[in-house]
Design a protein around this motif. Sequence first.
Motif: not given
Ligand code: UDP
Length: 449
Positions: A30, A270, A329, A346, A350-351, A354
């Motif tokens: 992302n 993820s 989502a 968690h 990114n979360s 956001e």
């Molecule tokens: N994300 C999403 N839909 C979901 C859950 C997460 O699009 O249902 C996206 C979220 O917007 C973020 C990314 O997946 O951009 C997850 O990145 P993060 O660094 O928060 O966590 P990681 O997945 O690397 O543990």
Amino acid sequence: MENRGDHSHLQQRKKRRLVLFPQPLQGHINPMLQLASILYHKAGFSITIIHTNFNSPNSSSYPHFSFRSIPDGLSETEASTADLIAFSVLLNVKCVVPFQDCLAELLGGGGDDDDVACLITDANWYFTQAVADSLKLPRIVLCPTSICFFNTVAAPPMQEFYFNVHTDFQFETPVLEIQTRDPENINRFIKNIVKQTKASSGIIWNSFQELEELALTNLKQEFPIPHFLIGPFHKYFPASSSSLLAQDQTSISWLDKQPPKSVIYVSFGSLIGVNETEFQEIAWGLANSKLPFLWVVRPGLVQGTEWLEPLPKNFLEMIDGRGHIVKWAPQQEVLDHSSVGAFWTHCGWNSTLESICEGVPMICGQPCFGDQLVNARYVSDVWRFGLHLEKKLERGEIERAIRRVIREAEGQKMRERIMILKDKMDICLTRGGSSYQSLESLTNYIMSF
Ligand code: UDP
């Protein structure tokens, strides 16, 4: 953000090509693809994305980029993120030759016409520094974590296997242990990242100065290379299209029917998983809070199950529409929705970003590895716009935490604090703002190569 420079200048920049190499994980793809879009649309560079065939991005969403796939050589059993460190280390070995060959071909004029200005790779691709050096190409690192986290692991004295979370604020916290199957491995992994990031030509952060200024000041002493804080990346353009999984749009239509700021949105990103007991505690905690919830249950969130089988019996009937469960989502749109009152996360970076960008207070819990631990500590104890669920997941704790953040004055205070940061963030992307200026510096820096 507006386009800068006159048209001919942009045309001229188009002739410089940037080669980007994301680590093949959702939380890394992302920001790298968002960065690519920023550098293409706002700075006028041409873009080539080199990617592994594992988790390859959807090239059709980016018709203006050139994509090069390299064979990662992972066997079926190796293509698993269950042990993330082992997976990342293996990729750093397996990709050396195919990556080098691909890059050498690009530099030799094989394919894309434009002159390659530099390579931009994820910090976790530490092997790429040696490849860039051997091809005499500058390498800039994209660090997709918080600076606060990087500071704790990269600034000495780094304690073996521990993150010592010293902050510039009012507390000294106990050390937090990193959970891993092989602590020696993680230590080596981090040392490699730190060493090869130090050897790079600069670091790009998905962050903004007003958020992490003190950590940056500290880090700069150890890393006297250029730092570019040009984030938050996802705010330059409408919701991102680099999702590897389909985003369930019923999330939004369901949110449309809920009262303002009433919903707890729950997602653990993820990668991480929970066990069956934890999953059931989460379910009961959500149900007992009596507040509406939108819950992302990724298939495989509970290891060894398909999807919702471990839910308590008659759970869906019992909540009677007060909760909505989806596999994945459109998270940025969800956080931007007026019905969302809090985000139980968690604390992936990114979360976290956001959530800040939409002014949504957080519940941090079960963060389980890497930067999540440090981010959670900052969210709850330094920036103070979230609650940290530090004990093991238990339904009563969960219920109380949800109510505290959504219903009580304490949560209102958190919302006020996060809104102040959100306002600062809005300004940093406008003309003259810190991220705006940093993007200009980055563009000029790349043009100087
Ligand atoms: N994300 C999403 N839909 C979901 C859950 C997460 O699009 O249902 C996206 C979220 O917007 C973020 C990314 O997946 O951009 C997850 O990145 P993060 O660094 O928060 O966590 P990681 O997945 O690397 O543990």
